[in-house]
Design an enzyme around this catalytic site. Structure first.
Site, PDB file in Angstrom:
ATOM      1  N   ALA A  23       1.301  67.435 -24.550  1.00 25.79           N
ATOM      2  CA  ALA A  23       2.244  67.032 -23.503  1.00 25.79           C
ATOM      3  C   ALA A  23       2.651  65.560 -23.644  1.00 25.79           C
ATOM      4  O   ALA A  23       3.707  65.154 -23.145  1.00 25.79           O
ATOM      5  CB  ALA A  23       1.627  67.273 -22.128  1.00 25.79           C
ATOM      6  N   HIS A  78     -11.635  78.271 -41.653  1.00 28.47           N
ATOM      7  CA  HIS A  78     -10.498  77.391 -41.938  1.00 28.47           C
ATOM      8  C   HIS A  78      -9.780  77.755 -43.231  1.00 28.47           C
ATOM      9  O   HIS A  78      -8.553  77.755 -43.282  1.00 28.47           O
ATOM     10  CB  HIS A  78     -10.961  75.932 -42.017  1.00 28.47           C
ATOM     11  CG  HIS A  78     -11.348  75.354 -40.711  1.00 28.47           C
ATOM     12  ND1 HIS A  78     -11.823  74.061 -40.574  1.00 28.47           N
ATOM     13  CD2 HIS A  78     -11.330  75.869 -39.460  1.00 28.47           C
ATOM     14  CE1 HIS A  78     -12.084  73.822 -39.305  1.00 28.47           C
ATOM     15  NE2 HIS A  78     -11.801  74.906 -38.609  1.00 28.47           N
ATOM     16  N   LYS A  96     -11.094  69.354 -38.894  1.00 30.08           N
ATOM     17  CA  LYS A  96     -12.084  68.917 -39.862  1.00 30.08           C
ATOM     18  C   LYS A  96     -13.403  69.637 -39.631  1.00 30.08           C
ATOM     19  O   LYS A  96     -13.669  70.010 -38.471  1.00 30.08           O
ATOM     20  CB  LYS A  96     -12.272  67.405 -39.747  1.00 30.08           C
ATOM     21  CG  LYS A  96     -12.822  66.991 -38.390  1.00 30.08           C
ATOM     22  CD  LYS A  96     -12.417  65.610 -38.004  1.00 30.08           C
ATOM     23  CE  LYS A  96     -12.495  65.438 -36.524  1.00 30.08           C
ATOM     24  NZ  LYS A  96     -11.785  66.409 -35.722  1.00 30.08           N
TER      25      LYS A  96
END
Length: 318
Positions: A23, A78, A96
């Site tokens: 936002a 990932h 990460k």
């Protein structure tokens, strides 16, 4: 600049923090979210005002209106999710550590380059104003010649044998989960890799490490790092030179830094952000995509490969 549509993979805690901060990014729009269960995706989309909610990740990857995918699932997922997103033609910001092996990281960076897509590891700490200020002081000679770098990051995580953090099948252990922060923060200020490693660790009953101390040397700079699931560490970073030192409180989410000459505080920086700070990396990704760049100059593919190599070296010494 046109707002880019983000597709978010995961409805977990980190994904929530990232979406909350979107936002504050003037160039970002939270367009879609995907989860394993439709109900979870629906609830998350409603809470953070996303337009689309998908069950399953490939549907999000195949949505032509998604410009960039943010991946915030556990580490061991990932690689495949980033691979699938890149194959679908999407830019990717991946939490990460981006992968759990050097080989996986190499495959992804090579694929991204071959497809002309941006791929960046989500090292949000690198983009925080306080980190940049500390580096400006260091590079400007304010503490003289750098002699020591000390960084730690740890929070108590109650032990549960089947919990993600302690499950070896889910790439558990504090090294991958939290240890990436001390390694990455140290690298942000160092000019070369950390060598001559000495590692002490505690291994819990599931076979993963829950406390690690790393000592090494980068050229003539002494490096001391630590990470833990057993306790909250100071979570500070110290850059110590022969003329003074810099302290960065809660360095992983740094909002301030302070410069000392011996015992005297001589300079301070405190940012006035209203967010956690994830929007700084989102802004950078949007800027890079708008410019047609496929790699960040601050978090390069070389950096991601280095971190994987460092994690592997430490792991081998545990």
């Amino acid at each position: 600049m046109t707002k880019l549509n983000w597709g978010v993979v995961s409805t977990g805690r980190i994904a929530a923090l990232f979406c909350q901060d979107l936002a504050f990014s003037v160039n970002s729009h939270l367009y879609a979210v995907a989860a394993r269960k439709q109900a979870d995706a629906d609830d998350f989309a409603k809470q953070y005002d996303a337009e689309r909610a998908y069950q399953g990740y490939q549907t999000l990857f195949d949505d032509p209106d998604v410009d960039i995918v943010y991946i915030a699932t556990p580490h061991n997922f990932h690689f495949q999710q980033t691979y699938d997103a890149l194959m679908a033609g999407k830019h990717v910001l991946c939490e990460k550590p981006m992968t759990v092996t050097v080989d996986e990281c190499q495959i992804l960076t090579t694929l991204a380059k071959s497809k002309g897509l941006l791929l960046m590891e989500a090292l949000w700490t690198y983009f925080l104003p306080a980190m940049k200020q500390a580096k400006t002081w260091l590079d400007g000679g304010r503490i003289g010649q750098l002699k020591h770098v000390k960084v730690d990051f740890g929070y108590p995580i109650p032990f549960t044998a089947d919990g993600r953090e302690y499950n070896p099948q889910l790439a558990g252990g504090c090294l991958l989960d939290m240890g990436i922060y001390p390694l990455a923060i140290a690298d942000y200020f160092l000019k070369s890799d950390i060598n001559h490693l000495y590692v002490q660790a505690n291994v819990c009953e599931t076979g993963v490490e829950d406390d690690v101390i790393i000592i090494g040397k980068s050229d003539d700079v002494m490096v001391s790092l630590a990470t833990s699931f057993q306790c909250r560490l100071s979570n500070n970073a110290y850059l110590i030179g022969d003329k003074g030192y810099i302290v960065i409180p809660d360095a992983f989410r740094a909002s301030e830094c302070h410069l000392y000459h011996l015992d005297d505080l001589v300079d301070s920086f405190i940012d006035d952000r209203q967010s956690m700070g994830y929007h700084f990396e989102a802004d950078e990704v949007c800027r890079l995509i708008e410019q047609g760049d496929i790699e960040s100059k601050l978090v390069t593919h070389k950096h991601s490969l280095l971190f994987q190599s460092q994690l592997a070296k430490v792991k081998a010494l545990i």
